[in-house]
Scaffold this active site. Structure first.
Site, PDB file in Angstrom:
ATOM      1  CG  ASN A  49      -4.411   1.186  29.512  1.00 43.99           C
ATOM      2  OD1 ASN A  49      -3.397   0.743  29.383  1.00 43.99           O
ATOM      3  ND2 ASN A  49      -4.388   2.703  29.787  1.00 43.99           N
ATOM      4  CG  HIS A 142       6.858   4.095  -1.503  1.00 40.76           C
ATOM      5  ND1 HIS A 142       6.688   3.009  -2.290  1.00 40.76           N
ATOM      6  CD2 HIS A 142       5.996   5.034  -2.031  1.00 40.76           C
ATOM      7  CE1 HIS A 142       5.969   3.071  -3.173  1.00 40.76           C
ATOM      8  NE2 HIS A 142       5.156   4.291  -2.978  1.00 40.76           N
ATOM      9  CE  LYS A 205       1.416   0.981 -10.224  1.00 45.51           C
ATOM     10  NZ  LYS A 205       1.556   0.276  -9.190  1.00 45.51           N
ATOM     11  NE  ARG A 207      -1.525   2.943  -6.479  1.00 46.60           N
ATOM     12  CZ  ARG A 207      -1.028   1.367  -6.218  1.00 46.60           C
ATOM     13  NH1 ARG A 207      -1.988   0.814  -5.535  1.00 46.60           N
ATOM     14  NH2 ARG A 207       0.092   0.767  -6.476  1.00 46.60           N
ATOM     15  N   GLY A 240      -1.930  -7.098  -5.526  1.00 49.40           N
ATOM     16  CA  GLY A 240      -2.516  -6.902  -6.696  1.00 49.40           C
ATOM     17  C   GLY A 240      -1.669  -6.302  -7.797  1.00 49.40           C
ATOM     18  CB  THR A 241       0.814  -3.713  -7.951  1.00 48.44           C
ATOM     19  OG1 THR A 241       0.014  -2.672  -7.274  1.00 48.44           O
ATOM     20  CG2 THR A 241       1.860  -3.210  -9.077  1.00 48.44           C
TER      21      THR A 241
END
Length: 332
Positions: A49, A142, A205, A207, A240-241
């Site tokens: 499971n 990050h 940029k 987003r 993409g960036t």
């Protein structure tokens, strides 16, 4: 062990034990080899499971245990496995438990952009602490403030020295401009300029908040004409960036573009997108396993194992992890 005045005195002893989950066995074996040790054997299996079972196959009582697991796809499974390993070590009387997560899952969700959103990076740290982790070791978060989400020591390691050495060895004779792909990476890019002695450029940029992985690139701030642009980022997901950053740099007269990033997530269609972008080279580390189908001609993968092994050795011996990354006249 000796007895004196009816008491028992134990000679001070420390035992290092390195164990790893199943998400990235190649990196775990390499770290163990760098330490001159063997991975502690475990039994790990999945039930029908989807539940997981983990058991340490040797005693961890009184040990300084380092549990290595990078959070790769399927990310939630490997996070849960690491939490189970921490719990098992805690219940087996480990002296200290250090979670080693070269790539920490959910680190991008470190703040609320709008109402009714979670701060999942904080939740991750709370889960690790609740499971029994005393310390966390990770690479290139990050954002640095995530360290404050964990109620205990966090060893924030950097791939910058390794990546910058590679760039200097292969492109040191070129006129280099270090490029931050967005405002959030400016401070990291500034550290690169200290190391390379190169000027800085920033890509402005925006987003789209309603479309994940959608980036709109506007303009370059800084001198990139007829220069080799080294774009520095913490991770490459769909690419993409990075692809749009390269396109913008070429439109502004860049001679060539090299991309460096610590974490090569490379979700589809990153490989195809980067291969067709005109970028000369994409340099990442192996904090995450990269399947063969995600490789492309311009990709170079450096091993983070020596950095992890040295940090583990410093923590175990009560040395200084910070000194590993000190750069003269720079604030890391």
């Amino acid at each position: 062990m000796s007895t004196q005045n009816g008491g028992i005195t134990l000679a001070a002893q420390k035992r290092l034990l390195v164990s790893a989950g199943r998400s990235h066995p190649e990196l775990a074996e390499e770290v163990a080899a760098q330490l001159g040790a063997e991975l502690s054997p475990i039994t790990a299996r999945d039930f029908a499971n989807g539940e997981m079972f983990v058991r340490f196959e040797e005693s961890v009582r009184g040990c300084d245990v380092f549990i290595l697991q990078t959070h790769t796809d399927p990310l939630n499974k490997w996070i849960m496995e690491q939490l189970i390993m921490v719990d098992a070590a805690k219940r087996a009387s480990a002296k200290r438990i250090t979670v080693v997560a070269p790539f920490l899952g959910y680190a991008r969700q470190d703040k609320k952009h709008r109402g009714r959103e979670p701060i999942t990076a904080r939740l991750m740290m709370d889960l690790l602490r609740t499971a029994g982790a005393d310390r966390v070791m990770t690479v290139d978060l990050h954002t640095s403030q995530i360290q404050g989400f964990f109620d205990g020591p966090v060893d924030h390691l950097f791939a910058l020295p390794m990546l910058s050495d590679y760039v200097k060895q292969h492109y040191g004779d070129e006129p280099i401009t270090v490029v931050s792909p967005d405002a959030g990476r400016v401070r990291v890019a500034e550290r690169w300029t200290d190391v390379l002695g190169s000027p800085l450029a920033i890509i402005h940029k925006r987003r789209d908040p309603d479309v994940p992985n959608e980036v709109r690139v506007f303009e370059v701030v800084g001198d990139v004409r007829d220069r080799l642009c080294v774009v520095v980022d913490d991770m490459i997901d769909t690419g993409g960036t990075i692809a749009k950053a390269a396109e913008t740099l070429f439109e502004n007269g860049a001679r060539d573009v090299v991309v460096t990033a610590t974490h090569g997530i490379l979700s589809d269609p990153a490989a195809k997108r980067l291969a067709a972008s005109g970028i000369a080279e994409v340099v990442v580390t192996n904090t995450l396993p990269i399947p063969e189908e995600r490789y492309f001609d311009q990709l170079t993968v450096l091993s983070i194992a020596p950095v992890l092994a040295k940090a583990i050795r410093e923590v175990f011996s009560d040395g200084s992890v910070t000194q590993m990354f000190e750069i003269p006249n720079a604030d890391i």
